[in-house]
Design a protein around this motif. Structure first.
Motif, short mmCIF file in Angstrom:
data_model
loop_
_atom_site.label_atom_id
_atom_site.label_comp_id
_atom_site.label_asym_id
_atom_site.label_seq_id
_atom_site.Cartn_x
_atom_site.Cartn_y
_atom_site.Cartn_z
N LYS A 100 -20.05 24.02 -10.11
CA LYS A 100 -18.90 22.97 -9.71
C LYS A 100 -18.63 22.04 -11.00
O LYS A 100 -17.75 21.84 -11.49
CB LYS A 100 -19.44 22.03 -8.47
CG LYS A 100 -19.44 22.90 -7.41
CD LYS A 100 -19.80 21.86 -5.94
CE LYS A 100 -21.09 21.34 -6.29
NZ LYS A 100 -22.22 22.42 -6.23
N SER A 101 -20.14 21.50 -11.73
CA SER A 101 -20.01 20.79 -12.63
C SER A 101 -19.37 21.34 -13.76
O SER A 101 -18.52 21.07 -14.80
CB SER A 101 -21.23 20.07 -13.05
OG SER A 101 -21.76 19.52 -11.81
N MET A 102 -19.79 22.69 -14.03
CA MET A 102 -19.42 23.47 -15.16
C MET A 102 -17.84 23.61 -15.21
O MET A 102 -17.21 23.40 -16.08
CB MET A 102 -20.23 24.88 -15.30
CG MET A 102 -19.63 25.66 -16.27
SD MET A 102 -20.08 27.42 -15.92
CE MET A 102 -18.96 28.03 -14.79
N PHE A 158 -15.40 12.66 -11.29
CA PHE A 158 -16.68 12.33 -10.88
C PHE A 158 -17.42 13.48 -10.73
O PHE A 158 -17.21 14.47 -10.07
CB PHE A 158 -16.56 11.74 -9.42
CG PHE A 158 -15.86 10.31 -9.67
CD1 PHE A 158 -16.40 9.19 -10.32
CD2 PHE A 158 -14.67 10.31 -8.77
CE1 PHE A 158 -15.69 8.12 -10.21
CE2 PHE A 158 -14.19 8.85 -8.70
CZ PHE A 158 -14.51 7.87 -9.50
N ASP A 159 -18.65 13.51 -11.22
CA ASP A 159 -19.65 14.37 -11.03
C ASP A 159 -20.38 13.98 -9.84
O ASP A 159 -21.01 12.67 -9.69
CB ASP A 159 -20.58 14.82 -12.37
CG ASP A 159 -21.07 16.19 -11.99
OD1 ASP A 159 -20.61 16.90 -11.01
OD2 ASP A 159 -21.99 16.33 -12.97
N GLU A 160 -20.74 14.71 -8.83
CA GLU A 160 -21.82 14.56 -7.64
C GLU A 160 -21.40 13.25 -6.97
O GLU A 160 -22.41 12.25 -6.81
CB GLU A 160 -23.35 14.29 -8.50
CG GLU A 160 -23.85 15.49 -8.90
CD GLU A 160 -25.05 15.54 -9.61
OE1 GLU A 160 -25.85 14.48 -9.54
OE2 GLU A 160 -25.33 16.34 -10.28
N MET A 161 -20.45 13.49 -6.28
CA MET A 161 -20.25 12.42 -5.22
C MET A 161 -21.11 12.55 -4.16
O MET A 161 -21.19 13.29 -3.70
CB MET A 161 -18.77 12.33 -4.90
CG MET A 161 -18.41 11.10 -3.92
SD MET A 161 -16.82 10.98 -3.12
CE MET A 161 -15.77 10.71 -4.50
N TYR A 169 -26.44 29.87 -9.87
CA TYR A 169 -26.61 30.34 -11.24
C TYR A 169 -27.78 29.61 -11.89
O TYR A 169 -28.43 30.21 -12.87
CB TYR A 169 -25.34 30.15 -11.93
CG TYR A 169 -24.43 31.03 -11.48
CD1 TYR A 169 -24.27 32.50 -11.96
CD2 TYR A 169 -23.57 30.67 -10.69
CE1 TYR A 169 -23.31 33.45 -11.61
CE2 TYR A 169 -22.49 31.50 -10.06
CZ TYR A 169 -22.28 32.71 -10.61
OH TYR A 169 -21.41 33.76 -10.26
N ARG A 170 -28.11 28.31 -11.42
CA ARG A 170 -29.40 27.73 -12.24
C ARG A 170 -30.79 28.59 -12.01
O ARG A 170 -31.66 28.76 -12.61
CB ARG A 170 -29.24 26.39 -11.34
CG ARG A 170 -29.78 25.49 -12.58
CD ARG A 170 -29.77 23.97 -12.15
NE ARG A 170 -28.34 23.40 -11.99
CZ ARG A 170 -28.07 22.87 -10.99
NH1 ARG A 170 -28.36 22.71 -9.94
NH2 ARG A 170 -26.89 22.16 -11.11
N GLN A 171 -30.90 28.98 -10.58
CA GLN A 171 -32.03 29.46 -10.25
C GLN A 171 -32.07 31.12 -10.72
O GLN A 171 -33.15 31.54 -11.26
CB GLN A 171 -32.40 29.57 -8.92
CG GLN A 171 -32.90 28.50 -8.35
CD GLN A 171 -33.44 28.77 -6.89
OE1 GLN A 171 -34.00 29.95 -6.44
NE2 GLN A 171 -33.83 27.55 -6.17
MG LIG Z 1 -23.35 19.66 -10.60
#
Ligand SMILES: [Mg+2]
Ligand SMILES: Nc1ncnc2c1ncn2[C@@H]1O[C@H](COP(=O)(O)OP(=O)(O)OP(=O)(O)O)[C@@H](O)[C@H]1O
Length: 362
Positions: A73-75, A133-136, A204-206
């Protein structure tokens, strides 16, 4: 005209920078329509008054992208943000933004205004066309009580909002105090923003852990630093305390984030925990970090036995393990009651270090 966002996504995939994911590509298409609208509208919004007229009933005024951790999402939002040609754009972590708002409200109230939110929102919206906004996430009652009116003002000012979140709007401020006063904010978000779930294939992080070193020995400061790096990457620097309730008892998990926990061997196996506790833990995590696993001998048969139970539970649950230990698995417990059975544990620990381990559980 700049490159279409889906084309940009395809380019990154072609360059081998990203793995292709249809859900991400679809989200990029929606971000592209936000961008097109933003860039078309920008010239007409130049007048100060024009910007404060009611938002037209047409269409939505941005996107609320929610979903599980590590889905991208953030990416995606960052790619969108970077490639949005409007002037007057801002990307901010939601938590930092709310702190800034609370500080501004505090200042405004000193001047004795009736409704401090109005001037604060107007100041934020001045010259601003896009707010990302990141991480509402809303956990604070002070924030919960003002976001409704604040966002109403921002939308009225014509600001386009794109946000990421781990929760659907309906689940924001879940079980919070005075939640009924918060419900208009949820209604506002759902009315003004397109709400989309990013149901990407994997975390994807894991996945980045696959093939990486996950067993660090000895359990010294070098290992601790390596584990800090992994933990920060996995959690994005976020963590909270979790309490598992097992048979009426509380089992504390002080460092937890989104299905990932970080614990000390002593807290897991040096205390009278049993299979039910480990199963509860496995039910709550996809990844567990266990630090400072010692070499055990006849005097530590209880710890060794609990460790075997723990690893069995993790193994059955396909939980990923990151560990620091004073020895390789085979050398952790060679002498003492149950040392023979420990060979199976060592073998499982080896398997759990393999590149494909845990991937199937997503
Ligand atoms: Mg994020
Ligand atoms: N398709 C992909 N291929 C390879 N890596 C990816 C892909 N999508 C995302 N990533 C990487 O995975 C990591 C996690 O992505 P990101 O931080 O955007 O997730 P997120 O959905 O915002 O997670 P969270 O909810 O925890 O904030 C990032 O490092 C990102 O670059």
């Amino acid at each position: 005209m700049s490159q279409h966002l889906t084309a940009l996504y395809d380019t990154r995939v072609a360059e081998g920078l990203l793995r292709p994911d249809p859900a991400q590509r679809a989200a990029m298409a929606r971000l592209e329509s936000v961008r097109e609208r933003l860039e078309q509208e920008a010239p007409q919004r130049s007048g100060f008054l024009a910007r404060f007229r009611k938002a037209e009933p047409m269409g939505k005024q941005g996107l609320y992208l929610w979903g599980g951790v590590g889905r991208g999402k953030s990416m995606l939002m960052d790619m969108f943000f970077q490639h949005s040609g409007v002037t007057g754009k801002r990307r901010v972590h939601f938590h930092a933004f709310m702190q800034e708002v609370q500080a501004a409200l505090h200042e405004a109230r000193k001047t004795g205004v009736d409704d401090a939110i109005k001037p604060v929102a107007e100041a934020i919206a001045r010259d601003l066309k896009l707010l990302c906004f990141d991480e509402m996430q809303i956990t604070d009652i002070a924030d919960a009580m003002i976001v409704g009116r604040l966002f109403e003002r921002l939308f009225e000012a014509g600001v386009v909002i794109v946000t990421t979140s781990n929760r659907h709007p309906k689940d924001l401020y879940k079980d919070g105090l005075n939640r009924q006063l918060f419900l208009p904010f949820i209604a506002l978000l759902e009315d003004r923003l397109e709400v989309d779930e990013l149901d990407a294939m994997t975390d994807y992080r894991q996945d980045r852990l696959a093939g990486e070193q996950v067993w660090f020995t000895p359990a010294d400061t070098t290992a601790a630093r390596a584990i800090d790096l992994i933990w920060n990457d996995l959690t994005g620097g976020r963590e909270e305390a979790l309490t598992l309730e097992v048979k009426g008892r509380d089992v504390p998990v002080p460092r937890f984030w989104a299905g990932q926990a970080r614990m000390e061997f002593d807290d897991l196996c040096g205390k009278p925990l049993g299979p039910a506790d480990y199963l509860a833990l496995v039910g709550a995590v996809k990844l567990l970090v266990v630090e400072h696993i010692p070499v055990m001998g006849p005097a530590n048969a209880n710890e060794a036995k609990r460790f075997v139970t723990l690893i069995d539970a993790l193994y059955e649950g396909h939980v990923r393990l990151v560990a620091s230990a004073d020895a390789v698995p085979e050398a952790l417990y060679v002498e003492g009651a149950g040392a023979f059975e420990f060979e199976r544990t060592a073998s499982r620990l080896r398997e759990m270090q393999g590149a494909g381990w845990g991937a199937a559980s997503d």
